[in-house]
Design a protein around this motif. Sequence first.
Motif, short mmCIF file in Angstrom:
data_model
loop_
_atom_site.label_atom_id
_atom_site.label_comp_id
_atom_site.label_asym_id
_atom_site.label_seq_id
_atom_site.Cartn_x
_atom_site.Cartn_y
_atom_site.Cartn_z
N UNK A 43 0.83 -1.21 0.00
CA UNK A 43 0.00 0.00 0.00
C UNK A 43 0.87 1.26 0.00
N UNK A 44 1.92 1.26 0.79
CA UNK A 44 2.82 2.41 0.83
C UNK A 44 3.47 2.67 -0.53
N UNK A 45 3.83 1.60 -1.22
CA UNK A 45 4.44 1.75 -2.54
C UNK A 45 3.41 2.26 -3.56
N UNK A 46 2.20 1.74 -3.48
CA UNK A 46 1.14 2.25 -4.34
C UNK A 46 0.92 3.74 -4.11
N UNK A 47 0.86 4.14 -2.85
CA UNK A 47 0.63 5.55 -2.51
C UNK A 47 1.74 6.45 -3.03
N UNK A 48 2.94 5.95 -3.07
CA UNK A 48 4.08 6.72 -3.57
C UNK A 48 3.83 7.19 -5.01
N UNK A 49 3.12 6.37 -5.78
CA UNK A 49 2.85 6.69 -7.19
C UNK A 49 1.42 7.18 -7.42
N UNK A 50 0.67 7.38 -6.34
CA UNK A 50 -0.72 7.78 -6.50
C UNK A 50 -1.55 6.70 -7.17
N UNK A 51 -1.14 5.45 -6.99
CA UNK A 51 -1.80 4.31 -7.64
C UNK A 51 -2.72 3.60 -6.65
N UNK A 52 -3.75 2.94 -7.21
CA UNK A 52 -4.66 2.13 -6.40
C UNK A 52 -4.76 0.75 -7.04
N UNK A 53 -5.03 -0.24 -6.20
CA UNK A 53 -5.06 -1.62 -6.68
C UNK A 53 -6.31 -2.33 -6.20
N UNK A 54 -6.45 -3.57 -6.63
CA UNK A 54 -7.55 -4.43 -6.19
C UNK A 54 -6.95 -5.66 -5.52
N UNK A 55 -7.34 -5.90 -4.28
CA UNK A 55 -6.80 -7.00 -3.49
C UNK A 55 -7.82 -8.13 -3.42
N UNK A 56 -7.44 -9.30 -3.91
CA UNK A 56 -8.31 -10.48 -3.84
C UNK A 56 -7.83 -11.33 -2.66
N UNK A 57 -8.65 -11.36 -1.60
CA UNK A 57 -8.20 -11.85 -0.30
C UNK A 57 -8.79 -13.22 0.05
N UNK A 58 -7.98 -14.00 0.73
CA UNK A 58 -8.37 -15.32 1.22
C UNK A 58 -8.94 -15.19 2.63
#
Length: 254
Positions: A74-89
Amino acid sequence: MHKNLRKTLAIILSTSVVTIGACISNIKNIYADSNSTINICYDNSYENIIESEQRKIAYITIDDGPSKYTDTIINTLNKYGAKATFFMIDRNMKTYPEQVKNIINNGNTAGFHSVSHDIHELYKSNVSAKKEFDQNKETFHDITNLESNIIRLPYGSKPYTPTKSYEMLVEAGYKLWDWDLDTQDWKSNSVQIVENVKRYTENKKEVIILIHEKKQTVEALDGILKHLTEQGYDIIPIEQDQQPQNFWIGNLYK
């Protein structure tokens, strides 16, 4: 009388030609003081079309979490202003509830990746896959008080998923997502993962990238995001109301 009519028609025709020409040419404010029709006619729809055609989108989808790596991701995503989708178990959500909340609080999308992560358990009966994702939903709601219907089947929706199992998931309102770029991060080092992304995003307008919460992937993520950003991709999460893209529908980007 006829002369006046001809004169009126000539004026109307002249005005129409100017108006049409202004719209087609996409020229702003020409004759703005003398002919307000041009201003009314003009809007930014042409610019919007061009922008849509030129826009490049990357969906980073992250399987098998949450985990001890989630916060770093999440911290790395925030560095680039990026968002992702987490598929969780399911068991991982229960083990890392604060990371589940962190995913949501940082503007990412939460999706589900089953309970068992075992195709023999998932497809033991027509309804067993649905039951696993129902349990995911319940666990997620207990942690966040929120809902999600976005799912990814372990190993993808084909070739293992029986037709009836797929149909029951769709009928229950689940939106099933696959991918069109497998980074193969489960067997690659961080350098190879970044190279895989560079190779397979070449000349692609839209891409759904599959990665996992693994050490080597976390190490590769900065390089992945740097490349995608430099190539002009908007790195955005999947939305709940989006049309799903999967192997059954066959609508993944080619």
